[in-house]
Scaffold this motif. Structure first.
Motif, PDB file in Angstrom:
ATOM      1  N   LEU A  36       0.823  -1.211   0.000  1.00  0.00           N
ATOM      2  CA  LEU A  36       0.000   0.000   0.000  1.00  0.00           C
ATOM      3  C   LEU A  36       0.856   1.260   0.000  1.00  0.00           C
ATOM      4  O   LEU A  36       0.475   2.289  -0.577  1.00  0.00           O
ATOM      5  CB  LEU A  36      -0.924   0.004   1.214  1.00  0.00           C
ATOM      6  CG  LEU A  36      -2.185  -0.860   1.148  1.00  0.00           C
ATOM      7  CD1 LEU A  36      -2.853  -0.936   2.516  1.00  0.00           C
ATOM      8  CD2 LEU A  36      -3.168  -0.315   0.114  1.00  0.00           C
ATOM      9  N   SER A  37       2.021   1.182   0.641  1.00  0.00           N
ATOM     10  CA  SER A  37       2.893   2.355   0.751  1.00  0.00           C
ATOM     11  C   SER A  37       3.434   2.811  -0.592  1.00  0.00           C
ATOM     12  O   SER A  37       3.926   3.945  -0.707  1.00  0.00           O
ATOM     13  CB  SER A  37       4.065   2.051   1.688  1.00  0.00           C
ATOM     14  OG  SER A  37       3.611   1.829   3.004  1.00  0.00           O
ATOM     15  N   HIS A  40       0.126   5.022  -1.385  1.00  0.00           N
ATOM     16  CA  HIS A  40      -0.645   5.724  -0.365  1.00  0.00           C
ATOM     17  C   HIS A  40       0.227   5.989   0.854  1.00  0.00           C
ATOM     18  O   HIS A  40       1.302   5.391   1.012  1.00  0.00           O
ATOM     19  CB  HIS A  40      -1.874   4.902   0.047  1.00  0.00           C
ATOM     20  CG  HIS A  40      -2.792   4.573  -1.083  1.00  0.00           C
ATOM     21  ND1 HIS A  40      -3.564   5.523  -1.714  1.00  0.00           N
ATOM     22  CD2 HIS A  40      -3.060   3.398  -1.723  1.00  0.00           C
ATOM     23  CE1 HIS A  40      -4.266   4.958  -2.686  1.00  0.00           C
ATOM     24  NE2 HIS A  40      -3.974   3.668  -2.714  1.00  0.00           N
ATOM     25  N   ASP A  41      -0.236   6.867   1.733  1.00  0.00           N
ATOM     26  CA  ASP A  41       0.431   7.115   3.015  1.00  0.00           C
ATOM     27  C   ASP A  41      -0.144   6.125   4.031  1.00  0.00           C
ATOM     28  O   ASP A  41      -1.362   6.124   4.279  1.00  0.00           O
ATOM     29  CB  ASP A  41       0.196   8.542   3.481  1.00  0.00           C
ATOM     30  CG  ASP A  41       0.778   9.557   2.510  1.00  0.00           C
ATOM     31  OD1 ASP A  41       1.847   9.282   1.932  1.00  0.00           O
ATOM     32  OD2 ASP A  41       0.141  10.618   2.309  1.00  0.00           O
ATOM     33  N   VAL A  42       0.707   5.309   4.608  1.00  0.00           N
ATOM     34  CA  VAL A  42       0.241   4.204   5.449  1.00  0.00           C
ATOM     35  C   VAL A  42       0.783   4.339   6.866  1.00  0.00           C
ATOM     36  O   VAL A  42       1.974   4.608   7.075  1.00  0.00           O
ATOM     37  CB  VAL A  42       0.673   2.844   4.853  1.00  0.00           C
ATOM     38  CG1 VAL A  42       0.252   1.692   5.770  1.00  0.00           C
ATOM     39  CG2 VAL A  42       0.072   2.672   3.457  1.00  0.00           C
ATOM     40  N   LEU A 374      -4.914  -7.554  -5.143  1.00  0.00           N
ATOM     41  CA  LEU A 374      -5.583  -7.304  -3.862  1.00  0.00           C
ATOM     42  C   LEU A 374      -5.685  -5.808  -3.596  1.00  0.00           C
ATOM     43  O   LEU A 374      -6.741  -5.309  -3.172  1.00  0.00           O
ATOM     44  CB  LEU A 374      -4.821  -7.984  -2.727  1.00  0.00           C
ATOM     45  CG  LEU A 374      -5.318  -7.633  -1.308  1.00  0.00           C
ATOM     46  CD1 LEU A 374      -6.697  -8.217  -1.056  1.00  0.00           C
ATOM     47  CD2 LEU A 374      -4.338  -8.087  -0.248  1.00  0.00           C
ATOM     48  N   ILE A 375      -4.601  -5.077  -3.838  1.00  0.00           N
ATOM     49  CA  ILE A 375      -4.614  -3.632  -3.615  1.00  0.00           C
ATOM     50  C   ILE A 375      -5.692  -2.977  -4.471  1.00  0.00           C
ATOM     51  O   ILE A 375      -6.437  -2.100  -4.012  1.00  0.00           O
ATOM     52  CB  ILE A 375      -3.234  -3.025  -3.924  1.00  0.00           C
ATOM     53  CG1 ILE A 375      -2.153  -3.629  -3.017  1.00  0.00           C
ATOM     54  CG2 ILE A 375      -3.282  -1.502  -3.776  1.00  0.00           C
ATOM     55  CD1 ILE A 375      -2.400  -3.459  -1.546  1.00  0.00           C
ATOM     56  N   SER A 376      -5.792  -3.396  -5.727  1.00  0.00           N
ATOM     57  CA  SER A 376      -6.814  -2.829  -6.612  1.00  0.00           C
ATOM     58  C   SER A 376      -8.216  -3.102  -6.087  1.00  0.00           C
ATOM     59  O   SER A 376      -9.089  -2.225  -6.119  1.00  0.00           O
ATOM     60  CB  SER A 376      -6.663  -3.397  -8.025  1.00  0.00           C
ATOM     61  OG  SER A 376      -5.459  -2.971  -8.615  1.00  0.00           O
TER      62      SER A 376
END
Length: 386
Positions: A36-37, A40-42, A374-376
């Motif tokens: 995710l990083s 995005h900011d995680v 999965l991220i999508s």
């Protein structure tokens, strides 16, 4: 990444175990944070106490690997201290996140997750997602159902990893927003550092032996006794040796007694311990076939470890396992609890030369389980609930 989500970099908070805790949920949460990083900011909110020691069946909850998988995290949540739940809830709210994703796997954590979610509902605009590994635990009670009903009232959306879990969730939460995506591949153990002959030397296996691998901690639902009962029939046709690699989370004695009763002690190796990250590779590289005779399951991280090593798997027809193991392509699917069918599938694999045929299927099959997919799906779910 989806087109809509790509227009904005999201602030995402992950709530769940991470290093120094060991095990599949911790690994999953860590890899998810890493992936995710990239876009995005995680923020990662970890536990400062996961289980009270008297409730944990293993030797230690902590990862003693020499090469631990980790991401920066804040250890705020004590599973049995409500004050920590409140503090964690307000801290997460202060981060100003768009989404908070909780790793869900057991109702024991329902009170903590409910309290944190309740605070977020009031003091934050963040959407709440439960990413479910097991909607209902393998060994559950009536009180678990009560806790499930409590915890599942507040999330805006859910991501499940088996169709069985999707059905269970929809029964528990009518009208829930649910997305399905199978468990992604665990390729971080596959470092390409050892050949099969080197791996076999490391684990004490002969270069020309047929090696079967059962991997993962041992509990009744894992069905190890079914595999042990299948071993005499397997050995009638092939000279196979079984490695049982994983810590016993129940009494080991009945298994040892069964091995003695069946007269298979010379062909079964019990490696009764949690295997650190750097030692996982030799066991999978050394093996010819992974056998997971589960009596119940929703999904399995071990299947995805085997997939990363291009190792065929014999699984049972429970939960989401038939959705992940393509019968006749990446393994065989047999009826749960049937030691004869299990033995016949194992012997068929070797007698009919399925190893080479299945090896050709892995490159395409593995694309179904990429983390990017999965991220999508997570991003699409976020768009649905925003």
């Amino acid at each position: 990444m989806t087109d809509e989500a790509s227009k904005r970099r999201l602030r995402i908070c992950l709530v769940g175990p991470a290093y120094p805790y060991r095990g599949g949920i911790s690994h999953y949460n860590t890899v998810l944070a890493q992936k995710l990083s990239c876009s995005h900011d995680v923020y990662s909110i970890n536990f400062k106490r996961l289980y009270p020691d008297f409730l944990f069946p293993g030797r230690t909850q902590y990862d003693e690997s020499g090469e631990a998988l980790s991401v920066p995290s804040e250890r705020l949540i004590d599973s049995v201290n409500p004050i920590s739940w409140v503090r964690a809830g307000f801290h997460i709210a202060s981060l100003g996140c768009d989404v908070v994703i909780f790793q869900w796997w057991h109702p024991f954590f329902a009170p903590a997750y409910f309290k944190i979610s309740a605070i977020l509902r009031v003091f934050s605009k963040a959407k709440i997602i439960f990413l479910c590994h097991n909607v209902i635990p393998h060994e559950h009670s009536l009180i678990d159902r009560v806790f499930l009903s409590l915890a599942f009232t507040l999330p805006h959306g859910f991501l499940v990893q088996s169709r069985e879990d999707e059905e269970n969730l929809r029964r528990l939460r009518k009208g829930a927003v649910v997305s399905f995506h199978p468990h992604p591949i665990y390729d971080f153990f596959n470092r390409g550092e050892v050949t099969q002959s080197e791996a076999r030397e490391r684990i004490g296996a002969g270069r020309d032996e047929i090696i079967l691998l059962f991997f993962g901690y041992i509990r009744p639902y894992k069905g190890l006794k079914v595999l042990l009962r299948a071993m005499p029939r397997i050995r009638e046709k092939i000279d196979a040796r079984l490695f049982v690699v994983g810590e016993f989370y129940e009494d080991r004695a009945p298994y040892v007694e069964l091995i003695d009763e069946l007269g298979i002690g010379n062909y079964v190796e019990l490696v009764d311990r949690y295997v650190p990250n750097e030692e996982v590779e030799p066991f999978f590289v050394a093996s010819d076939l992974v056998v997971l005779p589960y009596l119940s399951a929703t999904q399995s991280g071990i299947v995805q470890v085997a997939m990363a090593f291009d190792k065929p798997v014999v699984v049972t027809d429970v939960g989401g396992l038939p959705d992940v193991v393509a019968d006749g392509k990446t393994g065989f699917v047999v009826p749960a609890g049937d030691d004869t069918a299990l033995a016949d599938a194992v012997t068929r694999f070797f007698e009919e030369g399925w190893g080479e045929r299945m090896a050709r299927c892995f490159p395409e099959e593995k694309t179904r389980f990429l983390w990017e997919h999965l991220i999508s799906d997570l991003e699409r779910l976020i768009e649905r609930i925003r």
